[in-house]
Write a protein that holds these residues in place. Structure first.
Motif, PDB file in Angstrom:
ATOM      1  N   LYS A 120     -53.192 -11.416  23.459  1.00 23.29           N
ATOM      2  CA  LYS A 120     -52.442 -10.557  22.537  1.00 23.29           C
ATOM      3  C   LYS A 120     -53.252 -10.289  21.276  1.00 23.29           C
ATOM      4  CE  LYS A 120     -47.747 -11.735  23.768  1.00 23.29           C
ATOM      5  NZ  LYS A 120     -46.491 -12.290  23.304  1.00 23.29           N
ATOM      6  N   ARG A 121     -53.045  -9.104  20.716  1.00 23.27           N
ATOM      7  CA  ARG A 121     -53.619  -8.793  19.405  1.00 23.27           C
ATOM      8  C   ARG A 121     -52.874  -9.571  18.329  1.00 23.27           C
ATOM      9  NH1 ARG A 121     -58.494  -6.675  19.868  1.00 23.27           N
ATOM     10  NH2 ARG A 121     -58.531  -5.195  21.572  1.00 23.27           N
ATOM     11  N   VAL A 122     -53.610 -10.097  17.349  1.00 23.28           N
ATOM     12  CA  VAL A 122     -52.969 -10.933  16.329  1.00 23.28           C
ATOM     13  C   VAL A 122     -52.866 -10.160  15.009  1.00 23.28           C
ATOM     14  CG1 VAL A 122     -52.984 -13.166  15.177  1.00 23.28           C
ATOM     15  CG2 VAL A 122     -54.075 -12.920  17.423  1.00 23.28           C
ATOM     16  N   ILE A 123     -51.643  -9.982  14.545  1.00 21.05           N
ATOM     17  CA  ILE A 123     -51.402  -9.224  13.308  1.00 21.05           C
ATOM     18  C   ILE A 123     -50.645 -10.098  12.308  1.00 21.05           C
ATOM     19  CG2 ILE A 123     -50.201  -7.220  12.319  1.00 21.05           C
ATOM     20  CD1 ILE A 123     -50.650  -5.854  15.023  1.00 21.05           C
ATOM     21  N   GLY A 124     -51.147 -10.156  11.098  1.00 24.01           N
ATOM     22  CA  GLY A 124     -50.470 -10.892  10.035  1.00 24.01           C
ATOM     23  C   GLY A 124     -49.866  -9.914   9.031  1.00 24.01           C
ATOM     24  N   ILE A 125     -48.732 -10.305   8.472  1.00 26.47           N
ATOM     25  CA  ILE A 125     -48.124  -9.495   7.406  1.00 26.47           C
ATOM     26  C   ILE A 125     -48.098 -10.349   6.148  1.00 26.47           C
ATOM     27  CG2 ILE A 125     -46.063  -8.247   6.658  1.00 26.47           C
ATOM     28  CD1 ILE A 125     -45.415  -8.079   9.747  1.00 26.47           C
ATOM     29  N   LEU A 126     -48.860  -9.925   5.169  1.00 24.82           N
ATOM     30  CA  LEU A 126     -48.967 -10.698   3.925  1.00 24.82           C
ATOM     31  C   LEU A 126     -47.830 -10.296   2.993  1.00 24.82           C
ATOM     32  CD1 LEU A 126     -50.552 -12.564   1.983  1.00 24.82           C
ATOM     33  CD2 LEU A 126     -51.975 -10.587   1.383  1.00 24.82           C
ATOM     34  N   THR A 127     -47.081 -11.303   2.539  1.00 25.98           N
ATOM     35  CA  THR A 127     -45.928 -11.005   1.692  1.00 25.98           C
ATOM     36  C   THR A 127     -45.651 -12.171   0.754  1.00 25.98           C
ATOM     37  OG1 THR A 127     -43.608 -10.313   1.728  1.00 25.98           O
ATOM     38  CG2 THR A 127     -44.255 -11.922   3.371  1.00 25.98           C
ATOM     39  N   TRP A 128     -44.786 -11.952  -0.220  1.00 28.48           N
ATOM     40  CA  TRP A 128     -44.418 -13.027  -1.130  1.00 28.48           C
ATOM     41  C   TRP A 128     -43.421 -13.966  -0.448  1.00 28.48           C
ATOM     42  CZ3 TRP A 128     -39.651 -14.463  -3.050  1.00 28.48           C
ATOM     43  CH2 TRP A 128     -39.672 -15.380  -4.111  1.00 28.48           C
ATOM     44  N   ARG A 129     -43.592 -15.264  -0.669  1.00 24.99           N
ATOM     45  CA  ARG A 129     -42.662 -16.244  -0.090  1.00 24.99           C
ATOM     46  C   ARG A 129     -42.487 -17.408  -1.040  1.00 24.99           C
ATOM     47  NH1 ARG A 129     -43.038 -21.113   2.536  1.00 24.99           N
ATOM     48  NH2 ARG A 129     -45.302 -21.246   2.587  1.00 24.99           N
ATOM     49  N   GLU A 130     -41.261 -17.909  -1.122  1.00 24.32           N
ATOM     50  CA  GLU A 130     -41.011 -19.148  -1.852  1.00 24.32           C
ATOM     51  C   GLU A 130     -40.060 -19.945  -0.981  1.00 24.32           C
ATOM     52  OE1 GLU A 130     -40.942 -19.111  -6.433  1.00 24.32           O
ATOM     53  OE2 GLU A 130     -38.877 -19.457  -5.811  1.00 24.32           O
ATOM     54  N   GLY A 131     -40.508 -21.063  -0.440  1.00 23.62           N
ATOM     55  CA  GLY A 131     -39.718 -21.775   0.564  1.00 23.62           C
ATOM     56  C   GLY A 131     -39.497 -20.841   1.740  1.00 23.62           C
ATOM     57  N   LEU A 132     -38.233 -20.674   2.115  1.00 20.49           N
ATOM     58  CA  LEU A 132     -37.949 -19.737   3.213  1.00 20.49           C
ATOM     59  C   LEU A 132     -37.386 -18.417   2.681  1.00 20.49           C
ATOM     60  CD1 LEU A 132     -36.508 -21.975   6.078  1.00 20.49           C
ATOM     61  CD2 LEU A 132     -38.698 -20.767   6.004  1.00 20.49           C
ATOM     62  N   ARG A 133     -37.629 -18.185   1.391  1.00 18.30           N
ATOM     63  CA  ARG A 133     -37.154 -16.947   0.777  1.00 18.30           C
ATOM     64  C   ARG A 133     -38.279 -15.915   0.789  1.00 18.30           C
ATOM     65  NH1 ARG A 133     -35.382 -15.601  -4.245  1.00 18.30           N
ATOM     66  NH2 ARG A 133     -36.661 -17.167  -5.228  1.00 18.30           N
ATOM     67  N   PHE A 134     -38.022 -14.763   1.428  1.00 19.97           N
ATOM     68  CA  PHE A 134     -38.993 -13.672   1.463  1.00 19.97           C
ATOM     69  C   PHE A 134     -38.487 -12.519   0.624  1.00 19.97           C
ATOM     70  CE2 PHE A 134     -39.921 -16.118   5.229  1.00 19.97           C
ATOM     71  CZ  PHE A 134     -41.302 -16.158   5.225  1.00 19.97           C
ATOM     72  N   GLU A 135     -39.429 -11.660   0.246  1.00 17.97           N
ATOM     73  CA  GLU A 135     -39.066 -10.560  -0.638  1.00 17.97           C
ATOM     74  C   GLU A 135     -38.120  -9.535   0.012  1.00 17.97           C
ATOM     75  OE1 GLU A 135     -41.742  -9.370  -3.538  1.00 17.97           O
ATOM     76  OE2 GLU A 135     -39.834  -8.623  -4.287  1.00 17.97           O
ATOM     77  N   GLU A 136     -38.430  -9.114   1.224  1.00 14.92           N
ATOM     78  CA  GLU A 136     -37.605  -8.084   1.885  1.00 14.92           C
ATOM     79  C   GLU A 136     -37.235  -8.600   3.267  1.00 14.92           C
ATOM     80  OE1 GLU A 136     -39.917  -4.128   1.095  1.00 14.92           O
ATOM     81  OE2 GLU A 136     -41.338  -5.637   1.760  1.00 14.92           O
TER      82      GLU A 136
END
Ligand SMILES: Nc1ncnc2c1ncn2[C@@H]1O[C@H](COP(=O)(O)OP(=O)(O)O)[C@@H](O)[C@H]1O
Ligand SMILES: [Mg+2]
Length: 364
Positions: free
Chosen positions: A4-20
């Motif tokens: 499989k192709r590997v894709i990462g999505i970089l985003t803000w995180r604090e604990g298990l809290r994500f921005e969107e």
């Protein structure tokens, strides 16, 4: 079977809290359906020496789970906060990013206003300084004052000249509505000076912009939200557009509490007739392609833009704002679920295209 192709999505995180969380959940699920190994990660999840990432994926019944993932072939940058560690990561060459870093509103506006390919769509704009509002009011009956680094319609002020006095209207940082009626242009200058001082975000500047008469519907400001994205062949394509209608009496069309989304064709043909409506749509598309290509020349490869386009009461299209990490909720709010799903799938399809063709891009 191919790996499989590997894709990462970089985003803000604090604990298990994500921005969107709602959008990111759908983005990862869509990627999984399209056959990718895909996960969210934040700056603190990168283990450079082991070349591993602590990635997060949605649990089937809500919430998130994490595990160790292989290094991503392509990273989609969806980080929307100016955190030091994120900026450091962006400036490193650890990852192959689908989208380049972008700049603040005032710098982007300046670039576009001085580029021959697109300047005709940019309202006259200056950085705020003493005397600018007065100067602009001498030329335009309507002037907008807005933060060069703001979002969400906050701190935007509309100044309207009626010939004998001026009416001011705007929402502050806390979305509180302010109005004023002032007799003299000196009085307006003073009022705006206080506004700018009180509304300033960190060391940000303000813009003074030619105001557009966006009153296509009685008592409502409306503008066009257009989403232009790269597709699975790496080409720009307009995914769709919708009309955003502001609250009654509001100076902006932003959706916080009360705004509505309606179909583009419906409003334009109602207001201008079907044929002219179609021409306006073509003009918006042309604007979008030119702006996307022009901005890539300055900033490098980009993946998608949400454009705020103003169509004035004469049917002329103007570019109001460029969002490099745009939302796509407007399509859902309008009830067009097929378009909404397409808008979510496109970034993944583009990232997969990049992963397949990476060798070609890296050798450039
Ligand atoms: N020059 C202008 N003329 C008319 N309306 C404007 C102008 N600038 C902004 N607006 C209104 O304010 C809204 C928000 O402005 P925008 O520049 O997109 O800032 P934000 O980053 O807060 O979304 C626009 O969508 C539009 O409705
Ligand atoms: Mg906007």
């Amino acid at each position: 079977m191919l790996p499989k192709r590997v894709i990462g999505i970089l985003t803000w995180r604090e604990g298990l809290r994500f921005e969107e969380p709602a959008y990111l959940r759908k983005l990862v699920q869509t990627g999984q359906k399209l056959g990718a190994e895909i996960y969210l990660f934040s700056h603190q999840d990168v283990n450079v020496s082991a070349r591993k990432i602590k990635g997060f994926i949605p649990k089937p019944n809500g919430g998130w789970m994490s595990k160790s993932f292989p290094w991503p072939e392509v990273v989609i940058d969806r980080y929307r906060r100016r955190v030091k560690e994120y900026i450091r990561l962006r400036n490193s060459d650890l990852f192959f990013f689908a989208n380049s870093p972008f700049s603040k509103k005032w710098r982007v506006t300046n670039l576009l206003a001085s580029d021959e390919r697109v300047k005709r769509w940019i309202p006259e704009t200056h950085v705020y300084e003493k005397g600018k509002v007065r100067n602009m009011l001498a030329r335009h009956g309507l002037v907008y004052v807005k933060p060069g680094n703001g979002t969400g319609g906050r701190s935007i002020l509309r100044v309207k000249s009626s010939g004998k006095d001026y009416s001011l209207s705007g929402c502050d940082k806390k979305h509180k509505h302010h109005v004023a009626r002032i007799d003299t242009v000196e009085g307006v200058e003073k009022w705006v000076k206080t506004w700018v001082e009180e509304q300033r975000i960190r060391d940000g500047n303000f813009l003074v912009q030619q105001g557009l008469d966006l009153g296509l519907l009685r008592k409502h400001v409306v503008d066009v939200r257009l989403l232009i994205q790269k597709d699975e062949r790496g080409e720009w394509t307009v995914t769709g557009c919708a009309i955003r209608m502001g609250e009654k009496g509001s100076a902006t069309s932003n959706l916080h509490g009360g705004g509505k989304a309606i179909p583009f064709e419906w409003l334009m043909s109602r207001r201008f007739g079907e044929e002219r409506g179609e021409l306006i749509k073509q003009e918006c598309y042309r604007l979008a392609f030119e702006v996307a290509n022009t901005l890539e020349d300055y900033f490098g490869r980009m993946m998608e833009f949400g454009l705020d386009i103003g169509v004035d009461v004469d049917g002329r299209a103007w570019l109001i704002e460029v969002n490099p990490k745009p939302g796509r909720e407007v399509f859902r709010q309008m009830g067009d679920m097929a378009l909404y799903r397409k808008a979510i799938a496109r970034p993944i399809q583009f990232a997969l295209y990049l992963a397949r063709n990476q060798a070609r891009f890296l050798s450039l």
